[in-house]
Design a protein around this motif. Sequence first.
Motif, mmCIF file in Angstrom:
data_model
loop_
_atom_site.group_PDB
_atom_site.id
_atom_site.type_symbol
_atom_site.label_atom_id
_atom_site.label_comp_id
_atom_site.label_asym_id
_atom_site.label_seq_id
_atom_site.Cartn_x
_atom_site.Cartn_y
_atom_site.Cartn_z
ATOM 1 N N LEU A 6 -24.312 -7.496 -8.584
ATOM 2 C CA LEU A 6 -25.645 -7.309 -9.168
ATOM 3 C C LEU A 6 -25.781 -8.121 -10.449
ATOM 4 O O LEU A 6 -26.820 -8.739 -10.695
ATOM 5 C CB LEU A 6 -25.920 -5.828 -9.429
ATOM 6 C CG LEU A 6 -26.065 -4.940 -8.194
ATOM 7 C CD1 LEU A 6 -26.223 -3.486 -8.604
ATOM 8 C CD2 LEU A 6 -27.240 -5.384 -7.327
ATOM 9 N N GLU A 7 -24.729 -8.145 -11.246
ATOM 10 C CA GLU A 7 -24.741 -8.951 -12.472
ATOM 11 C C GLU A 7 -24.849 -10.432 -12.144
ATOM 12 O O GLU A 7 -25.565 -11.174 -12.823
ATOM 13 C CB GLU A 7 -23.489 -8.679 -13.303
ATOM 14 C CG GLU A 7 -23.471 -7.299 -13.931
ATOM 15 C CD GLU A 7 -22.130 -6.953 -14.564
ATOM 16 O OE1 GLU A 7 -21.233 -7.824 -14.635
ATOM 17 O OE2 GLU A 7 -21.985 -5.790 -14.967
ATOM 18 N N GLU A 8 -24.136 -10.877 -11.113
ATOM 19 C CA GLU A 8 -24.209 -12.288 -10.700
ATOM 20 C C GLU A 8 -25.639 -12.655 -10.304
ATOM 21 O O GLU A 8 -26.126 -13.732 -10.649
ATOM 22 C CB GLU A 8 -23.272 -12.562 -9.525
ATOM 23 C CG GLU A 8 -21.817 -12.613 -9.891
ATOM 24 C CD GLU A 8 -20.930 -12.930 -8.703
ATOM 25 O OE1 GLU A 8 -21.302 -13.800 -7.887
ATOM 26 O OE2 GLU A 8 -19.866 -12.297 -8.586
ATOM 27 N N VAL A 9 -26.288 -11.766 -9.565
ATOM 28 C CA VAL A 9 -27.659 -12.027 -9.120
ATOM 29 C C VAL A 9 -28.585 -12.109 -10.329
ATOM 30 O O VAL A 9 -29.419 -13.022 -10.428
ATOM 31 C CB VAL A 9 -28.122 -10.948 -8.116
ATOM 32 C CG1 VAL A 9 -29.596 -11.097 -7.794
ATOM 33 C CG2 VAL A 9 -27.286 -11.019 -6.837
ATOM 34 N N PHE A 14 -32.608 -13.816 -11.114
ATOM 35 C CA PHE A 14 -33.429 -12.996 -10.223
ATOM 36 C C PHE A 14 -33.744 -11.660 -10.881
ATOM 37 O O PHE A 14 -32.924 -11.110 -11.614
ATOM 38 C CB PHE A 14 -32.707 -12.754 -8.892
ATOM 39 C CG PHE A 14 -32.436 -14.005 -8.128
ATOM 40 C CD1 PHE A 14 -33.432 -14.590 -7.369
ATOM 41 C CD2 PHE A 14 -31.198 -14.611 -8.180
ATOM 42 C CE1 PHE A 14 -33.191 -15.757 -6.669
ATOM 43 C CE2 PHE A 14 -30.936 -15.775 -7.492
ATOM 44 C CZ PHE A 14 -31.935 -16.354 -6.731
ATOM 45 N N HIS A 15 -34.938 -11.140 -10.602
ATOM 46 C CA HIS A 15 -35.344 -9.829 -11.091
ATOM 47 C C HIS A 15 -34.982 -8.806 -10.017
ATOM 48 O O HIS A 15 -35.425 -8.917 -8.881
ATOM 49 C CB HIS A 15 -36.849 -9.791 -11.373
ATOM 50 C CG HIS A 15 -37.260 -10.798 -12.393
ATOM 51 N ND1 HIS A 15 -36.962 -10.663 -13.725
ATOM 52 C CD2 HIS A 15 -37.918 -11.972 -12.263
ATOM 53 C CE1 HIS A 15 -37.430 -11.712 -14.380
ATOM 54 N NE2 HIS A 15 -38.011 -12.528 -13.513
ATOM 55 N N LEU A 16 -34.173 -7.833 -10.409
ATOM 56 C CA LEU A 16 -33.709 -6.837 -9.449
ATOM 57 C C LEU A 16 -34.604 -5.606 -9.473
ATOM 58 O O LEU A 16 -34.688 -4.920 -10.476
ATOM 59 C CB LEU A 16 -32.273 -6.417 -9.768
ATOM 60 C CG LEU A 16 -31.206 -7.481 -9.571
ATOM 61 C CD1 LEU A 16 -29.852 -6.968 -10.022
ATOM 62 C CD2 LEU A 16 -31.151 -7.907 -8.120
ATOM 63 N N ASN A 17 -35.259 -5.357 -8.360
ATOM 64 C CA ASN A 17 -35.971 -4.094 -8.195
ATOM 65 C C ASN A 17 -35.088 -3.209 -7.311
ATOM 66 O O ASN A 17 -34.089 -3.671 -6.749
ATOM 67 C CB ASN A 17 -37.364 -4.317 -7.600
ATOM 68 C CG ASN A 17 -37.321 -4.968 -6.232
ATOM 69 O OD1 ASN A 17 -36.480 -4.642 -5.394
ATOM 70 N ND2 ASN A 17 -38.232 -5.889 -5.981
ATOM 71 N N VAL A 31 -22.039 -13.212 1.524
ATOM 72 C CA VAL A 31 -23.389 -13.481 2.032
ATOM 73 C C VAL A 31 -24.358 -13.622 0.863
ATOM 74 O O VAL A 31 -25.190 -14.532 0.821
ATOM 75 C CB VAL A 31 -23.851 -12.365 3.009
ATOM 76 C CG1 VAL A 31 -25.324 -12.495 3.341
ATOM 77 C CG2 VAL A 31 -23.003 -12.395 4.274
ATOM 78 N N VAL A 32 -24.237 -12.720 -0.106
ATOM 79 C CA VAL A 32 -25.122 -12.754 -1.276
ATOM 80 C C VAL A 32 -24.855 -13.999 -2.109
ATOM 81 O O VAL A 32 -25.791 -14.678 -2.543
ATOM 82 C CB VAL A 32 -24.976 -11.468 -2.114
ATOM 83 C CG1 VAL A 32 -25.822 -11.545 -3.379
ATOM 84 C CG2 VAL A 32 -25.349 -10.237 -1.290
ATOM 85 N N ARG A 33 -23.596 -14.331 -2.310
ATOM 86 C CA ARG A 33 -23.270 -15.542 -3.089
ATOM 87 C C ARG A 33 -23.781 -16.800 -2.398
ATOM 88 O O ARG A 33 -24.279 -17.714 -3.066
ATOM 89 C CB ARG A 33 -21.771 -15.621 -3.330
ATOM 90 C CG ARG A 33 -21.304 -14.617 -4.351
ATOM 91 C CD ARG A 33 -19.830 -14.742 -4.629
ATOM 92 N NE ARG A 33 -19.439 -13.787 -5.668
ATOM 93 C CZ ARG A 33 -18.260 -13.210 -5.718
ATOM 94 N NH1 ARG A 33 -17.335 -13.485 -4.810
ATOM 95 N NH2 ARG A 33 -17.985 -12.356 -6.681
ATOM 96 N N ASP A 34 -23.639 -16.868 -1.090
ATOM 97 C CA ASP A 34 -24.179 -18.006 -0.343
ATOM 98 C C ASP A 34 -25.693 -18.082 -0.512
ATOM 99 O O ASP A 34 -26.257 -19.168 -0.694
ATOM 100 C CB ASP A 34 -23.833 -17.907 1.142
ATOM 101 C CG ASP A 34 -22.383 -18.260 1.448
ATOM 102 O OD1 ASP A 34 -21.699 -18.856 0.580
ATOM 103 O OD2 ASP A 34 -21.928 -17.936 2.556
#
Length: 69
Positions: A6-9, A14-17, A31-34
Amino acid sequence: MSNTILEEVEMAGFHLNPWLKTLILSNNVEVVRDAIAVVEKNRRWGIVRNGEGLLVQAIRNQWKPHISA
């Protein structure tokens, strides 16, 4: 580990909702990192209008960034 991704995102801009957090946490970290890499590459090309929307599509479809030499 979940807080780390989540921190990486967030650090990628990116705005995390709550919905996006759930999507991220329900997928493999790679998958998320890709997906982040795909969006970042498209941002460099200047063709991203909605980064979060593209991230969602990239995660759902498990897109991989193209490797360029």
